[in-house]
Design a protein around this motif. Sequence first.
Motif, short mmCIF file in Angstrom:
data_model
loop_
_atom_site.label_atom_id
_atom_site.label_comp_id
_atom_site.label_asym_id
_atom_site.label_seq_id
_atom_site.Cartn_x
_atom_site.Cartn_y
_atom_site.Cartn_z
N CYS A 139 0.86 -1.20 0.00
CA CYS A 139 0.00 0.00 0.00
C CYS A 139 0.89 1.24 0.00
O CYS A 139 1.78 1.38 0.83
CB CYS A 139 -0.90 0.00 1.24
N CYS A 163 -2.15 5.81 -1.27
CA CYS A 163 -2.60 6.77 -2.29
C CYS A 163 -4.01 7.28 -1.98
O CYS A 163 -4.44 8.29 -2.53
CB CYS A 163 -2.56 6.14 -3.68
N CYS A 174 -8.70 3.87 -2.51
CA CYS A 174 -9.78 2.99 -2.05
C CYS A 174 -10.52 3.60 -0.85
O CYS A 174 -11.50 3.03 -0.38
CB CYS A 174 -9.25 1.60 -1.71
S1 SF4 Z 1 -5.79 1.83 -3.42
FE1 SF4 Z 1 -5.94 1.67 -1.16
S2 SF4 Z 1 -4.76 -0.18 -0.65
FE2 SF4 Z 1 -4.17 0.45 -2.74
S3 SF4 Z 1 -2.35 1.77 -2.49
FE3 SF4 Z 1 -4.13 3.11 -2.52
S4 SF4 Z 1 -4.69 3.37 -0.33
FE4 SF4 Z 1 -3.34 1.58 -0.47
#
Ligand code: SF4
Length: 317
Positions: free
Chosen positions: A9, A12, A15
């Motif tokens: 992770c 970012c 999600c």
């Molecule tokens: S989408 Fe969610 S699980 Fe994937 S890198 Fe981004 S924050 Fe982390």
Amino acid sequence: MVNAFSFACSACGKCCNSPPAMSLPELFRHRDLFVGCIAIGRVPRRRLHEKLRVGKHENILSGAEIAAFDTIADTLLHRAGDTFSITTQGYDYPSLARCPALEDDGRCAIHFEGKPVTCEVVPLDPLVPDALQHLVLAGRNQSAAYLGADCIQEGERTGAALMVAEGRIEDASAKDALARRRASLAAEREVWGKTVFESLRKDLFESPAALARVPAGGFLTISIAPALLAVAGVSARCRQLCLDYIDSQLALIERCIAQALLRRRLDDRPFTRELRGFASAYQRAKAILAVPVSAGDSSSQPSRVPYVEAYLSGADR
Ligand code: SF4
Ligand code: SF4
């Protein structure tokens, strides 16, 4: 190594596109950030030899896998013909497309002060047996919420933790988070879930017309008040914790609605109506709980008192 997936992770925030599922103690802890609600969803009942397929990954369900699904249903879910999940979670305007704890730089504002266990479980699914978590990861890899994040990769990858392989959870912290979320779901079911399920059995779970309100693959959201009333009856302390929570929530709902009115978006209107409905349900619950407990009143289940009081205070974490 078959059915192997690695995970790294980068925080970012992609999600973190809606408020997460949270236990009652987690909602109590973050009462000024998340509006709480109850989310009711259908969980498909699996059949022996049923084929589950995600992309090139395929599994024909064995007796052991059906037994694992049944254990999850018996301990974490509710059965009334179909199988249902009844969980508490945060609620916010879908037009915002973000969790209220998500900072502008993609970080989680509550990462160090009790991040919901659901978020620690990401990208695994506590309602799926461990042996089939590779299908969960394959599915997430194709889902819009993770698109472009590149955090889930098939096979072993340098710089990423091996998450699952050959039907096992390989990553120790993921295994621990999964166990804690399942324990939390089991506790929620005992503390308030069964009571709420029974109170809704006739009018929702046994009424085909009412059940049509539970969207396929989604959730019916209702006020959290029935869960609060279920725990408030345990002791005077629980009752006061619920009253304090209600006051914070009424203030938060007012702030959320005020901000929505400033945004002036048509698509926010149904959610403003729902938040106003939550506020009315809180007011009704507050009126019920405001009636003083007489000296002779005591919990019908005195053995539960210390456990539920500690549970609500978050002392179980
Ligand atoms: S989408 Fe969610 S699980 Fe994937 S890198 Fe981004 S924050 Fe982390
Ligand atoms: S609580 Fe934090 S980690 Fe969880 S969805 Fe919200 S921002 Fe993301």
